[in-house]
Structures are given as C-alpha cells and as structure tokens.
Design a protein around this motif. Structure first.
Motif, mmCIF file in Angstrom:
data_model
loop_
_atom_site.group_PDB
_atom_site.id
_atom_site.type_symbol
_atom_site.label_atom_id
_atom_site.label_comp_id
_atom_site.label_asym_id
_atom_site.label_seq_id
_atom_site.Cartn_x
_atom_site.Cartn_y
_atom_site.Cartn_z
ATOM 1 N N VAL A 166 0.848 -1.195 0.000
ATOM 2 C CA VAL A 166 0.000 0.000 0.000
ATOM 3 C C VAL A 166 0.880 1.241 0.000
ATOM 4 O O VAL A 166 1.827 1.336 0.788
ATOM 5 C CB VAL A 166 -0.912 0.026 1.258
ATOM 6 N N VAL A 167 0.581 2.181 -0.889
ATOM 7 C CA VAL A 167 1.262 3.478 -0.859
ATOM 8 C C VAL A 167 0.227 4.517 -0.455
ATOM 9 O O VAL A 167 -0.750 4.742 -1.165
ATOM 10 C CB VAL A 167 1.862 3.842 -2.233
ATOM 11 N N SER A 168 0.425 5.101 0.713
ATOM 12 C CA SER A 168 -0.552 6.064 1.237
ATOM 13 C C SER A 168 0.058 6.774 2.433
ATOM 14 O O SER A 168 0.849 6.180 3.169
ATOM 15 C CB SER A 168 -1.812 5.307 1.684
ATOM 16 N N HIS A 169 -0.366 8.016 2.653
ATOM 17 C CA HIS A 169 0.114 8.708 3.854
ATOM 18 C C HIS A 169 -0.498 8.109 5.112
ATOM 19 O O HIS A 169 -0.097 8.461 6.212
ATOM 20 C CB HIS A 169 -0.190 10.212 3.767
ATOM 21 N N HIS A 170 -1.456 7.189 4.955
ATOM 22 C CA HIS A 170 -2.026 6.516 6.132
ATOM 23 C C HIS A 170 -1.127 5.373 6.619
ATOM 24 O O HIS A 170 -1.292 4.893 7.735
ATOM 25 C CB HIS A 170 -3.409 5.947 5.821
ATOM 26 N N PRO A 192 3.173 -12.777 -7.071
ATOM 27 C CA PRO A 192 2.871 -11.491 -7.717
ATOM 28 C C PRO A 192 2.625 -10.381 -6.692
ATOM 29 O O PRO A 192 2.123 -10.642 -5.602
ATOM 30 C CB PRO A 192 1.599 -11.786 -8.517
ATOM 31 N N VAL A 193 2.969 -9.155 -7.097
ATOM 32 C CA VAL A 193 2.847 -7.997 -6.195
ATOM 33 C C VAL A 193 1.706 -7.096 -6.677
ATOM 34 O O VAL A 193 1.711 -6.617 -7.812
ATOM 35 C CB VAL A 193 4.167 -7.204 -6.154
ATOM 36 N N ILE A 194 0.727 -6.906 -5.786
ATOM 37 C CA ILE A 194 -0.424 -6.029 -6.056
ATOM 38 C C ILE A 194 -0.192 -4.738 -5.267
ATOM 39 O O ILE A 194 0.095 -4.795 -4.070
ATOM 40 C CB ILE A 194 -1.729 -6.696 -5.576
ATOM 41 N N VAL A 195 -0.316 -3.577 -5.936
ATOM 42 C CA VAL A 195 -0.028 -2.316 -5.245
ATOM 43 C C VAL A 195 -1.277 -1.443 -5.209
ATOM 44 O O VAL A 195 -1.846 -1.116 -6.253
ATOM 45 C CB VAL A 195 1.128 -1.550 -5.934
ATOM 46 N N ASP A 196 -1.674 -1.077 -4.009
ATOM 47 C CA ASP A 196 -2.794 -0.151 -3.814
ATOM 48 C C ASP A 196 -2.242 1.272 -3.931
ATOM 49 O O ASP A 196 -1.551 1.757 -3.048
ATOM 50 C CB ASP A 196 -3.413 -0.393 -2.429
#
Ligand SMILES: *Cc1c(COP(=O)(O)O)cnc(C)c1O
Length: 413
Positions: A166-170, A192-196
């Motif tokens: 996850v890429v997020s400021h949270h 496999p890599v899933i990116v939010d």
C-alpha cells in the motif's frame, strides 16, 4: 447556495434535501470523491443514454489504460476497494471459471496474502476485509514501527497467492519494507505484487519498478466518476477482470463509470502537472494571505507527504491566542452553510489541512470569508468551550452514524 449560478435552478443536492458541501478534503470518497472534470461528466452523460457491450467496452478500456500507464492491460472496476478484492481473487483463481464461481470457497487454491502490518490501513473500512471477502487469509508480518525483508520471506509459503503493498500517507511512516525489497523478495518466490495506489498520481512508476498489478481510484486524482482502474500484467489483469462473473458481480461498475474514468484518464495524462500545481498554489497563497493577520493562527504550504505533485495549506491554531481551538474551528466550518469540510486527521495536534483540488467556482472566496468570520467572532470572545474536545467530536460523529438515517441529534437520553 440554494440556487445555481446559471439561471436560478435549485442545486441538485438541495433538491434532494442534502446540504451543499465545499470539499476541502480534496478527494475523500466519503464526500463523493473529487469534483469530476467536465469531460468526464459529458462522457458519462452521453454513455448513460446508449447501449454498449460491456465486455467490448472494457477491452477498449484495456487499450486506453495500457497507453496511459505503460501496463500490458487494464480494466475499470467499481472503485479501488473492489479492485483490490478482484486482484486478490484473480491471483488465487487465474482464469479458471469454475474456481472463480466457487469463491469464496478457496479449497485447493493458494489462499494467503502477505502484507506488512504498517500497511493495514483503514480507508472507510479495514483493507483486510477486501482480502478476506475473497476467501483469502491475510498473513501480516512485522510491526507498525519495524518490518524487514526476512520477515516477509518468512511470511511467504506454499499457499501464498500474492503480496499486497500500500502506498498512502495513512501507512506507518517508519521502518517499513521499501517497495524494491518487497518486489525482490516476492518475485524470488514467484509471488505477484499487487499495489494499492488509490490516491497516488504515479501511473507508471510502480509498474516500472516491478509491480504486477496496480490499482488507482478514478474519483480521486484523475477526476472521473466513482470507479477504480486495475492495470498491469495481462494474465493477472484478465484473471481479476473475470471476477465480474464471480464474486465481483455485486461490485460492478456501470458504463457511465467506465466512460468517465477513460475520459478523465486521457485528460490527466495530457495535463501539464507543473502548471496545475502552480495554479493551485496561488489559491493556497490567497488563503494564506487572508489568514496572515490572525494571532495564534499559522498557515503553511504543506507539500503532499507521499510526493504527489500538489500542495495543501496546513492551518495550526494556538487556542490560547486565537480564542478558539482547531477542532472548534473545524466544527464551525462544518456546521455552517454551505458545509465546509477540511482534512481533520491531525486535529489532535491542533492542525488541519485544506486541499483545493475540488474547489468550485467562487468557493475560494467563500472559504476565506467564512474562516475570517469565525476567527473574528472568536477574537470577540464568541466561542463554545463545549466544542474543544477532539475525541468527543469524533464520538458524536460515530453516534450520529449509528442513528442513521436519523442524523439530527435526538433529545438528550
Ligand atoms: C481511498 C483509498 C482506497 C479506497 O479507494 P476507493 O476507490 O474509494 O474504494 C484504498 N486504499 C487507499 C490507500 C485509499 O486512499
């Protein structure tokens, strides 16, 4: 704001009985996402009145998304949350329709998803639930302040279907496994890599750095209607898309959402990011100028914490000098007419942020006037000491939600 500027027709929100809202959270889904671009609105309106083969439209979407992102393929989902769910489901089932129809029964499928603890965010609900509703299990590793590649390696096993990043400021700010290490370890084990990337502008960067699937919200930075974009390697995109004939049926996107997402994506890609940023910065500087004379109020330009190319205005209030606290100011903005909503995640620290990305015509000045009126009143001693407790304010909101649809506070118990 009962009448729209163009000829006195009643605002659609008011027509249905809702308050008009000025959305200074930027793109928060709970406030309806970003104000959509005119091109997206036109495409959705036109599509709503037409028949179209959805499978074919989504195949066209795949080409348009591939062109915009550099991915091999893509499709439009109902939202990012749906996209995460479909991506995880696809990583388990592949393109086998019998397995797709059997979910959330995962018998004989790899059914574990690894994620670092610091990425277990809540964006209206816990991200784990997007994973669990497919039938998969969440395997978390590391702690909120420390996670390492060896812990990721230890979390991966024969049942691992995917790694979720996850890429997020949270997300937890410190000590987490970086993207390059996450991809390296996962790929060493053929995971496999899933990116939010729901709210992130980076349409290319994570795919180029090894992501297998990336997920973006169309109603956040892109300026579409409520929808999500899933893109990446073709077999995984196909497997995720085919969940429309399985567990994703109740999370379908309509033809209007697809049309708006594609129109918005094309506009976004063609836009000059620096020029957009500079124009928004002028709006923030206007607010900063209007707030400059108030004792105990500090307004600063606050670049986005995950390096997206835009800024917000952070307002910090010293209650002793300003005559009111940040939480009181935020409540007055919210309860006024129109209701003005700011990003209030850090109210505990006496500050909130104002994001100009959803501002409508004339709203820049309305916001400044209201801020000044509230601060002037506070300087005259017109304040409400009962509105100073951040936790009590959040509790009142939680209580109100549990009374839904009766949102007005009832009589005291
Ligand atoms: C907003 C958000 C989501 C959910 O996006 P929707 O498109 O509203 O479902 C998921 N992850 C992160 C990090 C978000 O910020």
């Amino acid at each position: 704001m009962n009448a729209a500027a163009d000829g006195g027709t009643v605002d659609v929100r008011v027509r249905f009985g809702a308050r008009a809202v000025i959305n200074l959270t930027g793109t928060l889904t709970a406030l309806g996402g970003i104000s959509a671009r005119p091109e997206a609105i036109a495409a959705a309106a036109e599509m709503l009145a037409r028949g179209v083969d959805i499978v074919e439209l989504q195949a066209c979407a795949s080409r348009i998304i591939a062109e915009a992102t550099g991915a091999e393929a893509g499709f439009v989902a109902a939202c990012s949350s749906a996209g995460i769910c479909m991506a995880v489901a696809g990583a388990m089932t592949g393109d086998r329709l019998a397995a797709i129809e059997r979910l959330p029964d995962t018998e004989s499928l790899p059914d574990e998803v690894v994620i670092q603890t610091g990425h277990l965010v809540n964006y209206g609900h816990p991200i784990e639930q997007d994973v669990r509703q497919t039938g998969a299990r969440v395997v978390a590793f590391g702690a909120v302040n420390s996670a390492s590649p060896h812990q990721l390696e230890g979390a991966i096993g024969p049942r691992t279907a995917a790694g979720l990043y996850v890429v997020s400021h949270h997300c937890a700010p410190d000590g987490q496994v970086g993207f390059a290490d996450f991809v390296r370890v996962c790929h060493e084990h053929a995971v496999p890599v899933i990116v939010d990337l729901a709210a992130e502008y980076a349409l290319h960067a994570y795919l180029e750095a090894g992501a297998d699937l990336t997920i973006h919200s169309a109603h956040k930075f892109l300026g579409g209607a409520t929808a999500g974009i899933v893109c990446g390697r073709k077999p995984l995109v196909r497997a995720a898309y085919l969940q429309n004939f399985g567990i994703a049926r109740p999370m379908k996107v309509g033809k209007e959402g697809i049309a708006a997402a594609l129109a918005a994506l094309r506009c976004f890609v063609a836009e000059d990011r620096d020029a957009v940023r500079a124009a928004a910065l002028e709006q923030l500087e206007y607010w900063r100028g209007r707030l400059a004379g108030y004792a105990g109020v500090r307004a600063e330009i606050d670049p986005d914490p995950t390096d997206n190319p835009f800024d917000r205005l952070r307002v910090t209030v010293d209650a002793a000098r300003a005559g009111l606290s940040a939480v009181e100011l935020v409540q007055r903005l919210e309860t006024g007419e129109p209701s003005i909503r700011v990003r209030a995640h850090q109210l505990e620290h006496g500050s909130f942020v104002m994001d100009p990305r959803s501002l409508g015509a004339g709203e820049l000045e309305i916001v400044a006037d209201r801020l000044c009126a509230i601060l002037d009143a506070a300087a005259r001693g017109e304040t409400d000491p009962g509105a100073r407790d951040v936790h009590a304010w959040r509790q009142r909101k939680a209580d109100a939600l549990r009374r839904w649809p009766d949102l007005d506070p009832g009589p005291p118990a």
